[in-house]
Design a protein around this motif. Structure first.
Motif, PDB file in Angstrom:
ATOM      1  N   SER A 404       0.840  -1.195   0.000  1.00 26.03           N
ATOM      2  CA  SER A 404       0.000   0.000   0.000  1.00 26.03           C
ATOM      3  C   SER A 404       0.879   1.250   0.000  1.00 26.03           C
ATOM      4  O   SER A 404       1.976   1.268   0.576  1.00 26.03           O
ATOM      5  CB  SER A 404      -0.912   0.014   1.229  1.00 26.03           C
ATOM      6  N   GLU A 405       0.398   2.283  -0.649  1.00 28.38           N
ATOM      7  CA  GLU A 405       1.170   3.523  -0.759  1.00 28.38           C
ATOM      8  C   GLU A 405       1.448   4.123   0.614  1.00 28.38           C
ATOM      9  O   GLU A 405       2.574   4.541   0.908  1.00 28.38           O
ATOM     10  CB  GLU A 405       0.399   4.520  -1.629  1.00 28.38           C
ATOM     11  N   ASN A 406       0.426   4.158   1.476  1.00 28.09           N
ATOM     12  CA  ASN A 406       0.621   4.714   2.817  1.00 28.09           C
ATOM     13  C   ASN A 406       1.550   3.839   3.645  1.00 28.09           C
ATOM     14  O   ASN A 406       2.356   4.338   4.441  1.00 28.09           O
ATOM     15  CB  ASN A 406      -0.726   4.871   3.521  1.00 28.09           C
ATOM     16  N   GLY A 407       1.431   2.504   3.462  1.00 32.02           N
ATOM     17  CA  GLY A 407       2.288   1.587   4.206  1.00 32.02           C
ATOM     18  C   GLY A 407       3.752   1.771   3.863  1.00 32.02           C
ATOM     19  O   GLY A 407       4.622   1.797   4.747  1.00 32.02           O
ATOM     20  N   ILE A 408       4.035   1.903   2.571  1.00 32.50           N
ATOM     21  CA  ILE A 408       5.419   2.110   2.140  1.00 32.50           C
ATOM     22  C   ILE A 408       5.934   3.460   2.615  1.00 32.50           C
ATOM     23  O   ILE A 408       7.097   3.621   3.000  1.00 32.50           O
ATOM     24  CB  ILE A 408       5.531   1.989   0.610  1.00 32.50           C
ATOM     25  N   LYS A 409       5.060   4.464   2.620  1.00 32.39           N
ATOM     26  CA  LYS A 409       5.445   5.787   3.100  1.00 32.39           C
ATOM     27  C   LYS A 409       5.838   5.717   4.579  1.00 32.39           C
ATOM     28  O   LYS A 409       6.871   6.287   4.990  1.00 32.39           O
ATOM     29  CB  LYS A 409       4.291   6.763   2.908  1.00 32.39           C
ATOM     30  N   ASP A 410       5.032   5.005   5.380  1.00 34.16           N
ATOM     31  CA  ASP A 410       5.349   4.851   6.811  1.00 34.16           C
ATOM     32  C   ASP A 410       6.647   4.068   6.997  1.00 34.16           C
ATOM     33  O   ASP A 410       7.457   4.379   7.883  1.00 34.16           O
ATOM     34  CB  ASP A 410       4.204   4.140   7.529  1.00 34.16           C
ATOM     35  N   ALA A 455       3.240  -2.932   5.785  1.00 34.06           N
ATOM     36  CA  ALA A 455       3.010  -2.231   4.517  1.00 34.06           C
ATOM     37  C   ALA A 455       2.485  -3.171   3.440  1.00 34.06           C
ATOM     38  O   ALA A 455       1.848  -2.735   2.482  1.00 34.06           O
ATOM     39  CB  ALA A 455       4.302  -1.572   4.044  1.00 34.06           C
ATOM     40  N   MET A 456       2.773  -4.466   3.603  1.00 40.88           N
ATOM     41  CA  MET A 456       2.396  -5.438   2.581  1.00 40.88           C
ATOM     42  C   MET A 456       0.893  -5.700   2.577  1.00 40.88           C
ATOM     43  O   MET A 456       0.258  -5.773   3.630  1.00 40.88           O
ATOM     44  CB  MET A 456       3.130  -6.760   2.820  1.00 40.88           C
ATOM     45  N   GLN A 457       0.338  -5.853   1.393  1.00 40.99           N
ATOM     46  CA  GLN A 457      -1.033  -6.316   1.265  1.00 40.99           C
ATOM     47  C   GLN A 457      -1.026  -7.838   1.203  1.00 40.99           C
ATOM     48  O   GLN A 457      -0.011  -8.459   0.889  1.00 40.99           O
ATOM     49  CB  GLN A 457      -1.679  -5.731   0.015  1.00 40.99           C
ATOM     50  N   MET A 458      -2.168  -8.443   1.491  1.00 40.55           N
ATOM     51  CA  MET A 458      -2.250  -9.897   1.505  1.00 40.55           C
ATOM     52  C   MET A 458      -2.333 -10.451   0.092  1.00 40.55           C
ATOM     53  O   MET A 458      -2.958  -9.861  -0.782  1.00 40.55           O
ATOM     54  CB  MET A 458      -3.479 -10.356   2.295  1.00 40.55           C
ATOM     55  N   ALA A 459      -1.690 -11.602  -0.124  1.00 38.84           N
ATOM     56  CA  ALA A 459      -1.896 -12.336  -1.371  1.00 38.84           C
ATOM     57  C   ALA A 459      -3.288 -12.957  -1.325  1.00 38.84           C
ATOM     58  O   ALA A 459      -3.747 -13.383  -0.264  1.00 38.84           O
ATOM     59  CB  ALA A 459      -0.829 -13.411  -1.541  1.00 38.84           C
ATOM     60  N   THR A 460      -3.958 -12.994  -2.456  1.00 40.47           N
ATOM     61  CA  THR A 460      -5.337 -13.495  -2.496  1.00 40.47           C
ATOM     62  C   THR A 460      -5.551 -14.373  -3.717  1.00 40.47           C
ATOM     63  O   THR A 460      -4.852 -14.255  -4.730  1.00 40.47           O
ATOM     64  CB  THR A 460      -6.347 -12.329  -2.552  1.00 40.47           C
ATOM     65  N   TYR A 461      -6.545 -15.253  -3.617  1.00 36.44           N
ATOM     66  CA  TYR A 461      -6.997 -16.012  -4.775  1.00 36.44           C
ATOM     67  C   TYR A 461      -7.912 -15.115  -5.607  1.00 36.44           C
ATOM     68  O   TYR A 461      -8.622 -14.258  -5.054  1.00 36.44           O
ATOM     69  CB  TYR A 461      -7.743 -17.267  -4.339  1.00 36.44           C
ATOM     70  N   CYS A 462      -7.903 -15.331  -6.910  1.00 32.65           N
ATOM     71  CA  CYS A 462      -8.738 -14.497  -7.760  1.00 32.65           C
ATOM     72  C   CYS A 462      -9.136 -15.252  -9.020  1.00 32.65           C
ATOM     73  O   CYS A 462      -8.459 -16.202  -9.438  1.00 32.65           O
ATOM     74  CB  CYS A 462      -8.022 -13.194  -8.121  1.00 32.65           C
ATOM     75  N   CYS A 463     -10.224 -14.819  -9.617  1.00 31.34           N
ATOM     76  CA  CYS A 463     -10.692 -15.308 -10.913  1.00 31.34           C
ATOM     77  C   CYS A 463     -10.472 -14.163 -11.900  1.00 31.34           C
ATOM     78  O   CYS A 463     -11.077 -13.093 -11.747  1.00 31.34           O
ATOM     79  CB  CYS A 463     -12.161 -15.701 -10.844  1.00 31.34           C
ATOM     80  N   PRO A 464      -9.590 -14.318 -12.888  1.00 24.01           N
ATOM     81  CA  PRO A 464      -9.235 -13.197 -13.778  1.00 24.01           C
ATOM     82  C   PRO A 464     -10.428 -12.502 -14.413  1.00 24.01           C
ATOM     83  O   PRO A 464     -10.424 -11.274 -14.567  1.00 24.01           O
ATOM     84  CB  PRO A 464      -8.350 -13.867 -14.840  1.00 24.01           C
ATOM     85  N   GLY A 465     -11.450 -13.257 -14.773  1.00 32.09           N
ATOM     86  CA  GLY A 465     -12.600 -12.670 -15.433  1.00 32.09           C
ATOM     87  C   GLY A 465     -13.407 -11.741 -14.559  1.00 32.09           C
ATOM     88  O   GLY A 465     -14.234 -10.960 -15.055  1.00 32.09           O
ATOM     89  N   MET A 466     -13.186 -11.802 -13.243  1.00 30.78           N
ATOM     90  CA  MET A 466     -13.927 -10.963 -12.298  1.00 30.78           C
ATOM     91  C   MET A 466     -13.061  -9.854 -11.717  1.00 30.78           C
ATOM     92  O   MET A 466     -13.504  -9.130 -10.831  1.00 30.78           O
ATOM     93  CB  MET A 466     -14.501 -11.828 -11.174  1.00 30.78           C
ATOM     94  N   GLN A 467     -11.838  -9.721 -12.208  1.00 31.84           N
ATOM     95  CA  GLN A 467     -10.967  -8.649 -11.728  1.00 31.84           C
ATOM     96  C   GLN A 467     -11.392  -7.314 -12.336  1.00 31.84           C
ATOM     97  O   GLN A 467     -11.770  -7.248 -13.508  1.00 31.84           O
ATOM     98  CB  GLN A 467      -9.505  -8.932 -12.110  1.00 31.84           C
TER      99      GLN A 467
END
Length: 645
Positions: A404-410, A455-467
């Motif tokens: 996240s932008e704010n996380g990296i800034k911190d 600062a890191m966001q979580m890795a997630t499962y995803c379906c490309p067609g719904m991104q």
């Protein structure tokens, strides 16, 4: 409590306020573990339920549902743990009303505390119903004996599966593992190249779409690992018998096989269903011994039973051959921008009779672990490209967005204030930053890593067609365009879906019936359950650590200051990675001063003992601490400075 809400807003003089008019999707079960106490006014009709989960409000519990003697002898239940559920919350009530569901046991009892952890994280841990076994081979426990698997692979499976039963295939797992879902093979070819195979348990052969068990696994989505036990996603007959790649037993597998040259470059790639017969079950420790002593002449009694024509020396040679390639694959990954943030894990030594922890050690990640990791990553990436190429929008992938932008800034601000040179522009530069800090001071690097994880966001499962258009399929930490989970179908339902997709891409089976919306909903369920499983595992580890500290009384150790506040500071305990808060009102101080200099917080402590010089507390300062358990609540650790000077 997570819910999807529709809000209506109205104007107020100072701020906007809202009223909840409907709950579109109830995600939280409204169930929590906690303790019972009297209402403030000692109301005889109601008791007060105090949940451990701070996201849950306190509940009014009807006194007639509490233990019969609770009102007059509440002190008898001061250490008792209960489970309650929020029933309703009327607008006229200060507290919502709830229902007491279960008396778990006493605080500090491992089984009671563990059940509360599972309950709070909404993890299903009941025994599998009889219908879960419908459609599976009719096997009972006593039909397994020393001769091996009594279920025989149908002859028709041999007609289209590639046969690896006469190859040197073996597993490398923790010594206590019983659900073995991955195996490796390697052999030299006449041209000097290597044929390397990753063989994964073919769970989708047994768990078909629409089976009652498939619906249960789809709901659970993952196995949950506590310190003392596993809550499995699938019944034991599958986890430990039919699917587990036990040595000496013929097993159905799904494999990725590569032709790789000596430099670690992939020349050819093959996917398909296979059949294997593992020749030995190696532990990480034994595999590491083989790497440390490649020329050792192993004696039969030093190893587990070897099945087939393979010698101990041949197996050791195979392990070392795989490691040579794994080292090159790993080097290439990190040169290409992969990022790895190590988080300390604990291994507990449990008393065989009581089950209580008698000690703990930080888990050491060695070359044998990295060997397995490299080939599992390679297989996952290869399968991701295969299913995405074939199904595109209906693939099931594992994505990891940028920090996240704010996380990296911190993070940058923290590093700047503490004198660390960091470059967060890419995952490659960030990895090199971490390596430089580790090389300088491994303990300080843990503090830096702790801030970076925030600062890191979580890795997630995803379906490309719904991104959405702003989302990416890229995996930031691995720095690869496509990634998925294929290698652990015994313990992850996402891998089962990926196996079905891979099977359909190879024309073994029809395309899966799930629509893009179905896969999108499944991805969300997998993400939620994976987070719950992780939180439960971490809570279990903290529980056993706290029980151990309570048993020994006090733990004298060292810590590193992580953050400084106006009346307290956080310390990371070096030997266990736990963060404790040190409160100034628990220290023998004459006075203290809180300052912020160039963006860096610090506390100046002056002691009542005038012979002690003042101490300045800043982030990354090494201090001696004394850790003890809170007698009223085993979930909390107390920490004080051991040697102020």
């Amino acid at each position: 409590m997570e819910s999807l809400l529709r809000l209506t807003f109205c104007e107020s003089f100072i701020q906007r306020t809202g009223q909840v008019v409907a709950i579109c999707e109830a995600i939280h079960s409204r169930i929590a573990g906690g303790r019972l106490a009297h209402m403030k006014e000692r109301n005889q009709n109601w008791a007060l339920f105090i949940p451990n989960d701070s996201r849950m409000p306190r509940l009014r519990i009807p006194m007639n549902t509490c233990p019969p003697d609770f009102f007059h002898h509440s002190q008898h239940y001061s250490q008792s743990l209960f489970v309650a559920q929020l029933h309703e919350w009327k607008t006229t009530d200060h507290f919502p009303s709830g229902v007491l569901l279960k008396h778990l046991g006493n605080s500090g009892d491992i089984e009671a505390e563990s059940e509360m952890i599972l309950t709070e994280n909404q993890i299903e841990f009941d025994e599998f119903p009889n219908e879960a076994l419908f459609g599976l081979p009719n096997i009972v426990d006593d039909e397994w004996n020393d001769s091996g698997n009594q279920w025989h692979i149908p002859e028709r499976e041999l007609q289209y599966r590639r046969d690896f039963r006469n190859e040197c295939v073996f597993t490398i797992d923790p010594s206590t593992a019983r659900d073995l879902d991955d195996a490796l093979s390697v052999k030299r070819l006449n041209d000097g190249n290597l044929e390397i195979g990753v063989h994964i348990a073919d769970v989708s052969y047994f768990v078909k779409e629409g089976m009652p068990l498939d619906e249960i696994a789809r709901r659970r989505t993952t196995s949950v690992y506590l310190v003392q036990k596993v809550i499995p996603m699938l019944p034991r007959i599958l986890c430990e018998r039919l699917c587990s790649l036990n040595s000496g037993e013929e097993k159905l597998t799904f494999s990725v096989v590569w032709i790789i040259d000596k430099s670690g470059d992939i020349l050819e790639e093959w996917f398909g269903r296979t059949i294997i017969k593992s020749c030995i079950k190696l532990s990480y420790e034994l595999a590491q011994d083989m790497l440390d002593q490649p020329n050792r002449q192993w004696q039969p009694y030093e190893l587990p039973t070897i099945h087939g024509r393979w010698s101990a020396q041949q197996i050791s040679e195979s392990v070392n051959l795989l490691n040579e390639i794994a080292v090159k694959l790993r080097k290439h990954r990190f040169e290409s921008g992969a990022l790895k943030i190590d988080k300390l894990k604990l291994h507990f030594i449990l008393d065989k009779e009581s089950g209580l922890p008698s000690g703990f050690t930080p888990y050491v990640y060695k070359d044998s672990n990295r060997l397995i990791e490299e080939f599992m990553l390679l297989a996952n990436m290869a399968v991701a490209h295969r299913i995405y190429k074939k199904f595109d929008e209906k693939a099931f992938l594992r994505c990891h967005p940028q920090p996240s932008e704010n996380g990296i800034k911190d993070f940058n601000y923290f590093c700047k204030c503490n004198g660390f040179q960091v470059d967060t522009s890419t995952s490659l530069t960030l990895q090199r930053t971490l390596e430089a800090i580790v090389n300088n001071d491994e303990n300080i690097s843990r503090v830096v890593a702790n801030f970076l994880l925030k600062a890191m966001q979580m890795a997630t499962y995803c379906c490309p067609g719904m991104q959405s258009s702003g989302q990416t399929l890229h995996h930031y930490a691995l720095n690869v365009p496509l990634y998925t989970h294929f290698t652990s179908p015994i313990r992850r339902y996402a891998d089962v879906i990926v196996h079905r997709l891979l099977s359909a891409s190879l024309s073994y089976t029809p395309e899966i019936s799930d629509s893009m919306k179905d896969l999108h909903r499944l991805a969300k369920t997998c993400n939620d359950k994976k987070l719950s499983a992780r939180l439960a595992s971490e809570s279990s580890s903290r529980l056993f650590l706290n029980i151990y500290v309570k048993h020994i009384g006090k733990m004298e150790t060292k810590g590193i200051v992580v953050q400084v506040f106006d009346h307290s500071f956080d310390v990371m305990v070096i030997n266990c990675g736990t963060i404790c808060r040190v409160y100034l009102n628990q220290l023998p101080l004459k006075k203290f001063t809180f300052e912020t200099t160039h963006g860096k917080n610090q506390l100046i402590l002056e002691w009542t003992d005038s012979t002690r010089s003042p101490l300045t507390i800043t982030a990354c300062l090494m201090v001696g601490i004394q850790v003890s358990i809170n007698e009223d609540d085993i979930t909390k650790l107390n920490a004080v400075l051991r040697h102020p000077n």
